[in-house]
Design an enzyme around this catalytic site. Structure first.
Site, PDB file in Angstrom:
ATOM      1  N   LYS A 117      95.403 103.595  27.210  1.00  0.00           N
ATOM      2  CA  LYS A 117      93.951 103.772  27.320  1.00  0.00           C
ATOM      3  C   LYS A 117      93.608 105.253  27.557  1.00  0.00           C
ATOM      4  CE  LYS A 117      94.219 102.678  32.216  1.00  0.00           C
ATOM      5  NZ  LYS A 117      94.303 101.573  33.176  1.00  0.00           N
TER       6      LYS A 117
ATOM      7  N   ARG B 159      87.415  93.628  40.770  1.00  0.00           N
ATOM      8  CA  ARG B 159      86.929  94.417  39.644  1.00  0.00           C
ATOM      9  C   ARG B 159      86.511  93.471  38.515  1.00  0.00           C
ATOM     10  NH1 ARG B 159      90.496  99.212  36.915  1.00  0.00           N
ATOM     11  NH2 ARG B 159      91.894  97.464  36.434  1.00  0.00           N
TER      12      ARG B 159
ATOM     13  N   HIS C 103      95.691  92.408  38.179  1.00  0.00           N
ATOM     14  CA  HIS C 103      96.005  93.807  38.443  1.00  0.00           C
ATOM     15  C   HIS C 103      96.204  94.008  39.935  1.00  0.00           C
ATOM     16  CE1 HIS C 103      96.458  97.871  37.246  1.00  0.00           C
ATOM     17  NE2 HIS C 103      95.325  98.330  37.712  1.00  0.00           N
TER      18      HIS C 103
ATOM     19  N   ARG D 204     103.125  96.296  32.498  1.00  0.00           N
ATOM     20  CA  ARG D 204     102.154  97.205  31.858  1.00  0.00           C
ATOM     21  C   ARG D 204     102.432  98.623  32.347  1.00  0.00           C
ATOM     22  NH1 ARG D 204      98.697  93.111  33.891  1.00  0.00           N
ATOM     23  NH2 ARG D 204      97.852  94.618  35.384  1.00  0.00           N
TER      24      ARG D 204
ATOM     25  N   TYR E  85      80.916 133.218  40.503  1.00  0.00           N
ATOM     26  CA  TYR E  85      79.661 132.594  40.929  1.00  0.00           C
ATOM     27  C   TYR E  85      79.673 132.338  42.431  1.00  0.00           C
ATOM     28  CZ  TYR E  85      78.332 131.434  36.104  1.00  0.00           C
ATOM     29  OH  TYR E  85      77.967 131.489  34.805  1.00  0.00           O
TER      30      TYR E  85
ATOM     31  N   CYS F  28      84.693 128.698  36.443  1.00  0.00           N
ATOM     32  CA  CYS F  28      83.453 128.692  35.657  1.00  0.00           C
ATOM     33  C   CYS F  28      83.546 127.606  34.583  1.00  0.00           C
ATOM     34  CB  CYS F  28      83.230 130.036  34.985  1.00  0.00           C
ATOM     35  SG  CYS F  28      83.379 131.464  36.064  1.00  0.00           S
ATOM     36  N   MET F  29      82.506 127.487  33.781  1.00  0.00           N
ATOM     37  CA  MET F  29      82.513 126.467  32.734  1.00  0.00           C
ATOM     38  C   MET F  29      83.646 126.689  31.723  1.00  0.00           C
ATOM     39  SD  MET F  29      79.495 125.321  30.121  1.00  0.00           S
ATOM     40  CE  MET F  29      78.323 124.864  31.379  1.00  0.00           C
ATOM     41  N   ASP F  30      83.833 127.934  31.313  1.00  0.00           N
ATOM     42  CA  ASP F  30      84.797 128.210  30.249  1.00  0.00           C
ATOM     43  C   ASP F  30      85.862 129.232  30.620  1.00  0.00           C
ATOM     44  OD1 ASP F  30      83.010 126.724  28.412  1.00  0.00           O
ATOM     45  OD2 ASP F  30      81.707 128.464  28.737  1.00  0.00           O
TER      46      ASP F  30
HETATM   47  C1  LIG Z   1      95.500 101.401  33.787  1.00  0.00           C
HETATM   48  C2  LIG Z   1      96.046 100.054  33.959  1.00  0.00           C
HETATM   49  C3  LIG Z   1      97.418  99.853  33.999  1.00  0.00           C
HETATM   50  C4  LIG Z   1      98.425 100.975  34.052  1.00  0.00           C
HETATM   51  O1  LIG Z   1      98.502 101.483  35.350  1.00  0.00           O
HETATM   52  P1  LIG Z   1      99.596 102.577  35.724  1.00  0.00           P
HETATM   53  O2  LIG Z   1      99.431 102.769  37.176  1.00  0.00           O
HETATM   54  O3  LIG Z   1      99.228 103.805  34.939  1.00  0.00           O
HETATM   55  O4  LIG Z   1     100.903 102.030  35.309  1.00  0.00           O
HETATM   56  C5  LIG Z   1      97.884  98.557  34.038  1.00  0.00           C
HETATM   57  N1  LIG Z   1      97.019  97.511  34.025  1.00  0.00           N
HETATM   58  C6  LIG Z   1      95.697  97.676  34.008  1.00  0.00           C
HETATM   59  C7  LIG Z   1      94.812  96.490  34.012  1.00  0.00           C
HETATM   60  C8  LIG Z   1      95.159  98.952  33.978  1.00  0.00           C
HETATM   61  O5  LIG Z   1      93.836  99.111  33.977  1.00  0.00           O
END
Ligand SMILES: *Cc1c(COP(=O)(O)O)cnc(C)c1O
Length: 377
Positions: free
Chosen positions: A41, A135, A165, A226, A270, A317-319
């Site tokens: 992701k 969540r 999760h 995962r 700044y 700064c920004m850039d």
């Molecule tokens: C982002 C995410 C992961 C991966 O988590 P890591 O800590 O990067 O391994 C696994 N499952 C879900 C649902 C996530 O949102």
């Protein structure tokens, strides 16, 4: 070094071999039959999802998780046969696109499943189960309710799995440890109600979960891990030491754009937040918060030049930003500056920058903005 010299303002180099090596090392600590779902992701945590997935796919990785439909579609184009799961919300208006592209959608709630089913497509789906993060997902406090909903939609959709999760699997605090065990147990109680459905995807372990809770997890719940952050070579939490050989795949570089001497009692940047206490040599570099370099690192972070640390002076700064290069010999405009990576014997990781900025490595690497080109080595 690179044919397109324009990139030498601010750029990222991703070592795909390191990423594959991290994957292999992580996997080698799990039982042979345990599969990995690569979490790619947020543009593969800022590494660039298409090149990363091409490398993983070539390496035989078949399961991928993304956060939204755009990411899923980009990956479907390059991997027709892969399983692609969207972990987050997809507007129900996209049901047909999901269906036509064979993309698996997480079902976030009963209400969402209902709305999505109204489109009339037999979508590939997986139910999210909420075991304590609050969540997304069906609340595991009531396994009978979960069972009812899962069975109902198992007929309406092509239901492929359930997942949950873990929100504190990266913590060594005893209270968090019991919380995680309780989450796993809640997930098990939901799984047991619907075990007869023989869903192919039943998973609950992220990077930290796979490292610390694999043995606490009944085998039916841990056939897939995962894997996210450690595939990229970073740690799920500051206090966790990664398995030997796992190293960051990403390096972020910029160049010196100007060098000058600044007298004692002068202000830099700044807000005049930095005042020189003596005459110093200052280099300006063309990377700023619009590139994703955190402004939290103003007057706190540092960069590496020629194997030495050089502190940031003044506000980012920004850039652009300014660094104190007093005492670093033989430097000139155009020289390479390491924002994240190694130089000589010094290494500056995203995790380290995160600890200075008061955030996590995840946010540092995901934050590197689109205008910073990614190169693959
Ligand atoms: C982002 C995410 C992961 C991966 O988590 P890591 O800590 O990067 O391994 C696994 N499952 C879900 C649902 C996530 O949102």
């Amino acid at each position: 070094m690179y044919s397109d010299s324009r990139i030498r303002r601010s750029w990222v180099e991703v070592d795909l071999n390191k990423l594959i090596q991290n994957y292999n090392i992580y996997k080698s600590h799990l039982p042979e039959n345990c599969e990995i779902m690569a979490v790619v992701k947020a543009d593969a945590y800022g590494h660039g999802d298409v090149p990363v997935c091409k490398a993983l796919h070539e390496h035989g990785v078949h399961n991928y998780a993304v956060s939204n439909i755009d990411e899923a579609l980009a990956l479907r184009e390059i991997m027709q046969d892969a399983n692609i799961l969207i972990l987050g919300y997809t507007p129900v208006e996209c049901a047909r696109t999901l269906y036509e592209n064979n993309i698996m959608q997480a079902l976030l709630s009963e209400e969402y499943a209902e709305a999505l089913s109204a489109a009339g497509y037999r979508l590939k789906c997986q139910f999210a189960i909420d075991t304590g993060m609050n969540r997304i997902g069906l609340l595991s406090d009531d396994p009978v309710y979960c069972e009812d909903v899962i069975r109902k939609y198992a007929n309406i959709f092509d239901l492929c799995g359930i997942f949950t999760h873990l929100c504190v699997a990266d913590s060594s605090n005893p209270d968090d440890h019991s919380y995680t065990l309780r989450q796993i147990d809640h997930f098990r109680s939901v799984y047991e109600k619907i075990a007869d459905l023989d869903l192919p995807f039943v998973h609950c372990l992220n990077t930290a979960g796979g490292m610390f809770y694999y043995d606490d997890c009944p085998t039916e719940l841990s056939k897939i891990v995962r894997l996210g952050i450690s595939m990229y070579g970073l740690s799920p939490a500051a206090e966790i030491t990664l398995p030997e050989g796992i190293t960051p795949a990403l390096t972020w570089k910029t160049s010196i754009s100007m060098i000058k001497n600044v007298e004692k009692d002068c202000f830099i940047g700044y807000g005049r937040t930095y005042k020189t206490e003596r005459a110093i040599k200052v280099a300006t570099v063309p990377t700023g918060y619009a590139d994703g370099y955190s402004r939290q690192l103003s007057n706190r972070g540092y960069v590496l030049i020629n194997g030495r640390r050089a502190p940031i002076v003044g506000k980012v700064c920004m850039d652009q930003m300014m660094i104190d290069v007093t005492g670093i010999p033989d430097i000139s405009r155009g020289d390479e500056v390491i924002l994240i990576g190694s130089s000589g014997n010094e290494t500056l990781t995203a995790d380290h920058l995160a600890s200075i900025a008061g955030t996590i490595g995840y946010e540092i690497i995901c934050g590197i903005s689109k205008r910073v080109p990614r190169l693959y080595i």
